[in-house]
Enzyme design. Structure first.
Site, mmCIF file in Angstrom:
data_model
loop_
_atom_site.group_PDB
_atom_site.id
_atom_site.type_symbol
_atom_site.label_atom_id
_atom_site.label_comp_id
_atom_site.label_asym_id
_atom_site.label_seq_id
_atom_site.Cartn_x
_atom_site.Cartn_y
_atom_site.Cartn_z
ATOM 1 N N ARG A 49 -29.873 0.813 -5.937
ATOM 2 C CA ARG A 49 -28.694 0.627 -6.797
ATOM 3 C C ARG A 49 -27.712 -0.340 -6.140
ATOM 4 O O ARG A 49 -27.142 -1.215 -6.787
ATOM 5 C CB ARG A 49 -28.015 1.977 -7.071
ATOM 6 C CG ARG A 49 -26.794 1.808 -7.960
ATOM 7 C CD ARG A 49 -26.047 3.109 -8.232
ATOM 8 N NE ARG A 49 -24.963 2.832 -9.152
ATOM 9 C CZ ARG A 49 -23.785 2.353 -8.791
ATOM 10 N NH1 ARG A 49 -23.513 2.114 -7.504
ATOM 11 N NH2 ARG A 49 -22.851 2.102 -9.690
ATOM 12 N N VAL A 65 -6.489 4.863 -7.010
ATOM 13 C CA VAL A 65 -7.635 5.673 -6.583
ATOM 14 C C VAL A 65 -8.905 4.879 -6.863
ATOM 15 O O VAL A 65 -9.061 4.310 -7.942
ATOM 16 C CB VAL A 65 -7.653 7.005 -7.355
ATOM 17 C CG1 VAL A 65 -8.912 7.801 -7.028
ATOM 18 C CG2 VAL A 65 -6.402 7.818 -7.046
ATOM 19 N N SER A 66 -9.837 4.841 -5.890
ATOM 20 C CA SER A 66 -10.999 3.953 -6.045
ATOM 21 C C SER A 66 -12.320 4.704 -6.117
ATOM 22 O O SER A 66 -13.382 4.120 -5.929
ATOM 23 C CB SER A 66 -11.043 2.964 -4.876
ATOM 24 O OG SER A 66 -11.285 3.671 -3.690
ATOM 25 N N TYR A 107 -12.385 8.462 -13.132
ATOM 26 C CA TYR A 107 -12.100 7.198 -12.448
ATOM 27 C C TYR A 107 -12.477 6.003 -13.336
ATOM 28 O O TYR A 107 -11.671 5.093 -13.564
ATOM 29 C CB TYR A 107 -12.867 7.170 -11.107
ATOM 30 C CG TYR A 107 -12.959 5.815 -10.480
ATOM 31 C CD1 TYR A 107 -11.820 5.167 -10.013
ATOM 32 C CD2 TYR A 107 -14.190 5.154 -10.368
ATOM 33 C CE1 TYR A 107 -11.903 3.899 -9.443
ATOM 34 C CE2 TYR A 107 -14.283 3.903 -9.798
ATOM 35 C CZ TYR A 107 -13.143 3.280 -9.346
ATOM 36 O OH TYR A 107 -13.225 2.019 -8.783
ATOM 37 N N HIS A 130 -17.878 1.256 -13.056
ATOM 38 C CA HIS A 130 -17.922 2.622 -13.594
ATOM 39 C C HIS A 130 -17.280 2.741 -14.979
ATOM 40 O O HIS A 130 -17.323 3.812 -15.581
ATOM 41 C CB HIS A 130 -17.350 3.610 -12.574
ATOM 42 C CG HIS A 130 -18.221 3.684 -11.362
ATOM 43 N ND1 HIS A 130 -19.419 4.356 -11.354
ATOM 44 C CD2 HIS A 130 -18.110 3.067 -10.158
ATOM 45 C CE1 HIS A 130 -20.014 4.179 -10.174
ATOM 46 N NE2 HIS A 130 -19.239 3.404 -9.432
ATOM 47 N N ASP A 156 4.562 3.477 -3.688
ATOM 48 C CA ASP A 156 3.833 4.466 -4.469
ATOM 49 C C ASP A 156 3.781 3.948 -5.915
ATOM 50 O O ASP A 156 4.819 3.807 -6.566
ATOM 51 C CB ASP A 156 4.590 5.798 -4.386
ATOM 52 C CG ASP A 156 3.953 6.880 -5.232
ATOM 53 O OD1 ASP A 156 2.955 6.598 -5.939
ATOM 54 O OD2 ASP A 156 4.458 8.015 -5.191
ATOM 55 N N LEU A 157 2.590 3.677 -6.404
ATOM 56 C CA LEU A 157 2.455 3.073 -7.738
ATOM 57 C C LEU A 157 3.041 3.949 -8.846
ATOM 58 O O LEU A 157 3.414 3.444 -9.907
ATOM 59 C CB LEU A 157 0.978 2.794 -8.048
ATOM 60 C CG LEU A 157 0.307 1.687 -7.214
ATOM 61 C CD1 LEU A 157 -1.211 1.711 -7.416
ATOM 62 C CD2 LEU A 157 0.861 0.310 -7.576
ATOM 63 N N GLY A 168 -4.841 -1.706 -5.890
ATOM 64 C CA GLY A 168 -4.287 -0.393 -5.521
ATOM 65 C C GLY A 168 -4.798 0.711 -6.430
ATOM 66 O O GLY A 168 -5.422 0.467 -7.460
ATOM 67 N N ASP A 207 0.865 -1.188 0.000
ATOM 68 C CA ASP A 207 0.000 0.000 0.000
ATOM 69 C C ASP A 207 0.898 1.234 0.000
ATOM 70 O O ASP A 207 2.045 1.174 0.435
ATOM 71 C CB ASP A 207 -0.929 0.020 1.220
ATOM 72 C CG ASP A 207 -2.157 0.882 0.971
ATOM 73 O OD1 ASP A 207 -3.198 0.327 0.559
ATOM 74 O OD2 ASP A 207 -2.073 2.124 1.155
#
Ligand code: 15L
Length: 269
Positions: free
Chosen positions: A176, A76-77, A138, A115, A53-54, A74, A36
């Site tokens: 939903r 942003v989600s 995203y 999404h 850090d990716l 990993g 992480d």
């Protein structure tokens, strides 16, 4: 009993799903490496912990060394400004797949998202053969991840199962969430199928339980032979009102992406 892998890597181990998955992955490998960007504390038995850090290529390479398969949760989600999405989900994916390819890691399971398809209407049935219609930066970054992994399969033979995860929290509280709910047990079973099915090539699967009124048809992932064991039918939401398809003027219920379709995009900062 021997386990399918010697060492697997879970990225995003400090996130919502990473924390819940942590103790469920030990059946899949002798050692679970947890990564992480944040400090997630010490490793437990048969665990390793790496801070990474990716967006940092060298760190990503070190994170992947000695690993046999990757569960990539990993990045942003949710829908936020573009800059962090670009760092973690766009650049981070390239760094990850370059490391995976260079190190000869054969399989990745990528936590994609519903999404990618959020602009389809809630009255439509969607499958993985249909064109992506993301609902923000995203969702677009997840489409990028799916396409990038397709490229690494076509060009270099790295196998990936992309899972378009629905609402994976303990209990749905809206319609939903009822339709898109994925129980943790079903997610673990889907991960198991993604890790042990002999040939997956490049697969896009929908991560959803056997809910009433599902929007997603998983025909493109039949070879995984995933059978959902849970259903949201046992929950009552919105005061028990029956579900009715919503009016077109409320985009957050008319379109599958829900609130995401009205929150993005945010650029420039
Ligand atoms: C996602 O992709 C998000 O990571 C998660 O937090 C939920 O918002 C989920 O989609 C959803 O659609 O409910």
């Amino acid at each position: 009993m021997s386990k399918p892998y010697k060492r697997i890597l879970l990225t995003g181990a400090g996130g919502n799903l990473g924390r819940r998955l942590r103790e469920r992955l030990h059946d899949f490998a002798d050692i679970v490496r947890l990564a992480d960007v944040a400090d997630i504390g010490p490793a437990g038995p048969n665990e390793e912990v790496v801070q990474c850090d990716l967006a940092d290529r060298a760190q990503v390479m070190r994170m992947c060394e000695g690993v046999d398969a990757v569960l990539h949760f990993g990045g942003v989600s949710t829908e936020v400004e573009f800059a962090p999405i670009m760092q973690a989900n766009i650049l981070g994916m390239v760094n990850l797949y370059e490391a995976v390819h260079k190190l000869g890691i054969r399989r990745v399971v990528f936590a994609s998202s519903n999404h990618t398809m959020g602009m389809y209407e809630t009255s439509q049935r969607v499958d993985a053969g249909m064109l992506p219609r993301a609902d923000g930066y995203y969702g677009l970054s997840k489409v990028w991840g799916e396409n990038l992994s397709r490229y690494y399969w076509d060009r270099f033979g790295v196998e990936t199962v992309c899972i378009r995860i629905g609402y994976c929290f303990p209990e749905p509280v809206t319609h939903r969430q009822m339709v898109t709910w994925l129980s943790l047990d079903d997610l673990v079973e889907l991960l198991r199928r993604a890790l042990v099915t002999p040939r997956v090539g490049h697969t896009i699967a929908f991560g959803v339980s056997d809910n009433p009124g599902r929007w997603w048809d998983d025909r493109e992932a039949r070879h995984l032979a995933f059978q959902a064991g849970d259903s949201s039918a046992r929950f009552t939401v919105d005061g028990g009102q029956p579900f009715a398809y919503p009016p077109e003027d409320d985009l957050s219920t008319f379109l599958q992406g829900g609130a995401f379709v009205t929150t993005g995009p945010k650029y420039p900062q």
